[in-house]
Design a protein around this motif. Structure first.
Motif, PDB file in Angstrom:
ATOM      1  N   UNK A  26       2.178  12.171  -1.251  1.00  0.00           N
ATOM      2  CA  UNK A  26       1.858  13.098  -2.326  1.00  0.00           C
ATOM      3  C   UNK A  26       0.451  12.654  -2.262  1.00  0.00           C
ATOM      4  N   UNK A  27       0.296  13.475  -3.233  1.00  0.00           N
ATOM      5  CA  UNK A  27      -1.905  13.803  -3.411  1.00  0.00           C
ATOM      6  C   UNK A  27      -2.427  12.894  -3.766  1.00  0.00           C
ATOM      7  N   UNK A  28      -3.734  12.373  -3.233  1.00  0.00           N
ATOM      8  CA  UNK A  28      -4.790  12.058  -3.392  1.00  0.00           C
ATOM      9  C   UNK A  28      -3.841  10.145  -2.968  1.00  0.00           C
ATOM     10  N   UNK A  29      -2.917   9.313  -3.117  1.00  0.00           N
ATOM     11  CA  UNK A  29      -2.731   8.680  -2.613  1.00  0.00           C
ATOM     12  C   UNK A  29      -1.063   8.515  -1.951  1.00  0.00           C
ATOM     13  N   UNK A  30      -0.931   8.333  -0.640  1.00  0.00           N
ATOM     14  CA  UNK A  30       0.439   8.696  -0.545  1.00  0.00           C
ATOM     15  C   UNK A  30       1.528   7.888  -0.780  1.00  0.00           C
ATOM     16  N   UNK A  31       2.746   7.781  -0.006  1.00  0.00           N
ATOM     17  CA  UNK A  31       3.677   7.285  -0.427  1.00  0.00           C
ATOM     18  C   UNK A  31       3.729   5.264   0.608  1.00  0.00           C
ATOM     19  N   UNK A  32       2.848   5.734   1.254  1.00  0.00           N
ATOM     20  CA  UNK A  32       2.749   4.200   2.604  1.00  0.00           C
ATOM     21  C   UNK A  32       1.751   3.480   2.104  1.00  0.00           C
ATOM     22  N   UNK A  33       0.744   4.277   1.385  1.00  0.00           N
ATOM     23  CA  UNK A  33      -0.979   3.410   1.520  1.00  0.00           C
ATOM     24  C   UNK A  33      -0.102   2.828  -0.322  1.00  0.00           C
ATOM     25  N   UNK A  34       0.208   3.580  -1.614  1.00  0.00           N
ATOM     26  CA  UNK A  34       0.843   3.000  -2.567  1.00  0.00           C
ATOM     27  C   UNK A  34       1.880   1.642  -1.985  1.00  0.00           C
ATOM     28  N   UNK A  35       3.042   1.824  -1.236  1.00  0.00           N
ATOM     29  CA  UNK A  35       4.049   0.243  -0.871  1.00  0.00           C
ATOM     30  C   UNK A  35       2.707  -0.649  -0.861  1.00  0.00           C
ATOM     31  N   UNK A  36       1.772  -0.359   0.811  1.00  0.00           N
ATOM     32  CA  UNK A  36       0.668  -1.504   1.284  1.00  0.00           C
ATOM     33  C   UNK A  36      -0.178  -2.036  -0.453  1.00  0.00           C
ATOM     34  N   UNK A  37      -0.160  -1.151  -1.510  1.00  0.00           N
ATOM     35  CA  UNK A  37      -1.011  -2.184  -2.693  1.00  0.00           C
ATOM     36  C   UNK A  37      -0.064  -1.919  -3.715  1.00  0.00           C
ATOM     37  N   UNK A  38       1.240  -1.837  -3.467  1.00  0.00           N
ATOM     38  CA  UNK A  38       2.232  -3.347  -4.328  1.00  0.00           C
ATOM     39  C   UNK A  38       2.186  -3.962  -3.726  1.00  0.00           C
ATOM     40  N   UNK A  39       2.644  -4.584  -2.700  1.00  0.00           N
ATOM     41  CA  UNK A  39       2.576  -5.869  -1.669  1.00  0.00           C
ATOM     42  C   UNK A  39       1.835  -6.118  -1.515  1.00  0.00           C
ATOM     43  N   UNK A  40       0.087  -5.744  -1.792  1.00  0.00           N
ATOM     44  CA  UNK A  40      -1.096  -6.427  -2.202  1.00  0.00           C
ATOM     45  C   UNK A  40      -1.552  -7.391  -3.066  1.00  0.00           C
ATOM     46  N   UNK A  41      -0.978  -6.458  -3.723  1.00  0.00           N
ATOM     47  CA  UNK A  41      -1.462  -6.384  -5.391  1.00  0.00           C
ATOM     48  C   UNK A  41       0.119  -7.253  -6.732  1.00  0.00           C
ATOM     49  N   UNK A  42       0.514  -6.502  -6.176  1.00  0.00           N
ATOM     50  CA  UNK A  42       2.323  -7.476  -7.255  1.00  0.00           C
ATOM     51  C   UNK A  42       3.217  -7.756  -6.367  1.00  0.00           C
ATOM     52  N   UNK A  43       3.580  -8.282  -5.619  1.00  0.00           N
ATOM     53  CA  UNK A  43       4.068  -8.824  -4.263  1.00  0.00           C
ATOM     54  C   UNK A  43       5.430  -9.453  -4.902  1.00  0.00           C
ATOM     55  N   UNK A  44       5.778  -9.484  -6.876  1.00  0.00           N
ATOM     56  CA  UNK A  44       7.177  -8.769  -6.923  1.00  0.00           C
ATOM     57  C   UNK A  44       7.971  -7.571  -7.226  1.00  0.00           C
ATOM     58  N   UNK A  45       7.156  -6.486  -6.749  1.00  0.00           N
ATOM     59  CA  UNK A  45       7.499  -5.228  -7.399  1.00  0.00           C
ATOM     60  C   UNK A  45       8.130  -5.292  -5.663  1.00  0.00           C
ATOM     61  N   UNK A  46       9.715  -4.508  -5.886  1.00  0.00           N
ATOM     62  CA  UNK A  46      10.328  -4.682  -4.854  1.00  0.00           C
ATOM     63  C   UNK A  46      10.510  -2.571  -4.928  1.00  0.00           C
TER      64      UNK A  46
END
Length: 549
Positions: free
Chosen positions: A58-78
């Protein structure tokens, strides 16, 4: 319903997922559809979803970067990854970022339904675990004061190791800075005061008020004092300080202020027992036990007192106090009815206890020795405990709150016993005297009637008979016997025509001449002159008055 965000740069996939997946039936609420990784990251921040369904490229932020952000900042998000590339490298990175699932394009609805169904079960389980954990945490927060109090009670009782004490202090955030610790125990002197001053107030509320006063004053006098209720319902205050002497002075001062405040604001009397300052967490139990022991001296000193245990050292010369000797003297005073001796002995006994700083338990032991003296007298004289006291004698003595109260109670016991003995002796003496008089009247005609015969009939000693007979008739045996015989002779002289020698015999005289002499000595007249006088009216009254019942 679980919140879900979809992120994909392909419009067809985004719209297809929006329009053709029955999210609510699957248990989800589609709250955002994002066309790139940047807007998806913003949506994560805004909505904090339960599930993120994202493409990798995806543009700007790819899915793996987004997954890393979610795990780091919102650990309860699957996170579920969508990709058109079946690449092992992508799978490795997905595992690294704790991605929940990995789905290849093209996406089949059945497969997506299956993945979302499994995910919902996992989310349900996570939610249940979270709810259970929240309940446990809530219960812990509610129970924390109780657990803290239990730990403190175990600590001061000496039941914990120093390591365990340190761990628990850290857990409960308890700090007692300084090299020395000192315990004070505040206790209500008389629970009956509560009923007198606050007949309609819950006792727990008053105890809470006392504890609040203790907390406020101890905090004003010391850094980080620890205040709690022990298993006896007393308020315990733990103080700390750098120097032993100044710590002891500060604890005594704070305790005095607490007593004054409770008396002023609550109109209740409390006392404070203060232990010796000690060094080390493990030694605190010794200071606490000293404080409890100090409170026992209220028995000697009375209530509303600050009592440092260091001031209550027992005097050595009284350690072998001989209560047994005094109990023997008391028993003698009881049986002889000597009230003055009894009071003098009891006064001396309690003066010795008070001046000797003898602990309460030892005082009770000595008092019990005196009680055995009165019990021995009861048993000897066949007196039951219920005739003197309403309660058990040993139950009552342990209900006394001060030595002065015990003294007054003991005097009452001995006075009541003495009064009972005196009254019983009076009743018994009167009964015996009446039986003796009746026996004499029934055997007047026996010229051999003697006091030993009466004593044998009554089963008492001659000396005892002489005392009670004199006390209850104001006459000796001979005086009473002579009076009865003369009165019998008068009656026969008035009412019969018997000869003088016959009347003498019926009145118990063997010799008619001796009878005539005795009669003249008593009446001033000879038997013949008395018969001739015939003055029955006055003589009948005189006869009744002299003989009695």
């Amino acid at each position: 319903m679980y919140k879900i965000i979809v992120a994909d740069d392909e419009k067809v996939i985004r719209e297809g997922m929006r329009d053709h997946i029955q999210w609510s039936e699957l248990g989800y609420d589609l709250i955002a559809i994002c066309e790139n990784g940047l807007t998806a990251r913003e949506a994560l921040e805004s909505y904090q979803p339960d599930v993120l369904l994202t493409d990798i490229y995806m543009p700007f932020v790819d899915g793996l970067e987004l997954a890393e952000f979610a795990v780091t900042h919102h650990s309860r998000t699957k996170v579920i990854i969508l990709t058109g590339h079946d690449d092992f490298e992508y799978a490795q990175q997905a595992i690294k970022f704790k991605v929940h699932d990995y789905l290849l394009k093209p996406i089949l609805p059945e497969m997506l339904h299956e993945i979302l169904g499994r995910l919902k079960k996992d989310l349900d389980k996570d939610r249940e675990n979270l709810e259970n954990w929240n309940k446990i945490n809530e219960q812990l927060q509610v129970s924390l004061p109780l657990l803290r109090m239990r730990f403190l009670d175990q600590w001061v009782s000496g039941d914990l190791t120093e390591k365990k004490i340190a761990e628990k202090m850290k857990y409960f955030d308890i700090s007692l800075p300084g090299d020395y610790l000192c315990a004070a125990v505040i206790d209500l002197d008389d629970t009956e005061e509560i009923q007198a001053h606050y007949p309609e107030t819950d006792n727990e509320l008053l105890f809470f008020a006392i504890q609040n006063i203790c907390e406020d004053i101890s905090k004003a006098c010391s850094k980080h004092p620890v205040v709690f209720n022990n298993h006896l319902g007393q308020v315990v205050i733990l103080f700390s300080g750098e120097e032993k002497l100044s710590l002891a002075e500060m604890v005594e001062q704070a305790s005095g202020m607490i007593l004054q405040s409770v008396k002023h604001y609550l109109k209740l009397s409390v006392s404070a027992g203060i232990g010796l300052p000690c060094a080390g967490l493990k030694e605190l139990h010794a200071s606490y036990r000293g404080a409890l022991s100090a409170l026992d001296f209220r028995y000697l000193l009375g209530g509303n007192q600050v009592i440092p245990i260091q001031d209550m050292a027992q005097k050595e010369n009284l350690s072998a106090y001989n209560a047994k000797r005094l109990s023997t003297q008391l028993a003698k005073a009881l049986k002889t009815g000597n009230s003055a001796d009894m009071h003098a002995i009891i006064h001396l006994f309690f003066e010795e206890l008070l001046s000797g700083n003898i602990p309460m338990k030892e005082c009770c032991m000595h008092i019990q020795i005196l009680l055995f003296a009165v019990i021995d007298v009861w048993q000897e004289l066949h007196i039951s405990e219920g005739q003197i006291l309403e309660k058990n004698i040993f139950t009552e003595i342990f209900e006394m709150k001060t030595l002065q109260e015990a003294k007054h109670w003991l005097i009452d016991v001995f006075e009541n016993t003495m009064a009972f003995i005196v009254q019983r002796r009076m009743d018994t003496g009167n009964l015996l005297a009446n039986k003796a008089k009746q026996f004499i009247l029934d055997n007047l005609s026996d010229p051999g009637l003697t006091s030993p015969m009466v004593c044998k009939h009554l089963s008492i000693s001659t000396s005892y008979f002489c005392v009670i007979f004199k006390n209850y008739t104001n006459m000796t045996f001979i005086e009473f016997l002579t009076l009865c015989r003369i009165n019998k002779a008068k009656e026969l002289l008035w009412q019969t025509s018997l000869k003088t020698y016959e009347i003498a015999e019926l009145a118990g005289y063997k010799d008619a001449h001796y009878f005539s002499v005795a009669f003249r000595k008593s009446t001033g007249l000879s038997p013949t002159q008395f018969r001739e006088s015939r003055n029955r009216g006055n003589d009948d009254d005189e006869l009744e008055e002299q003989v009695g019942n």
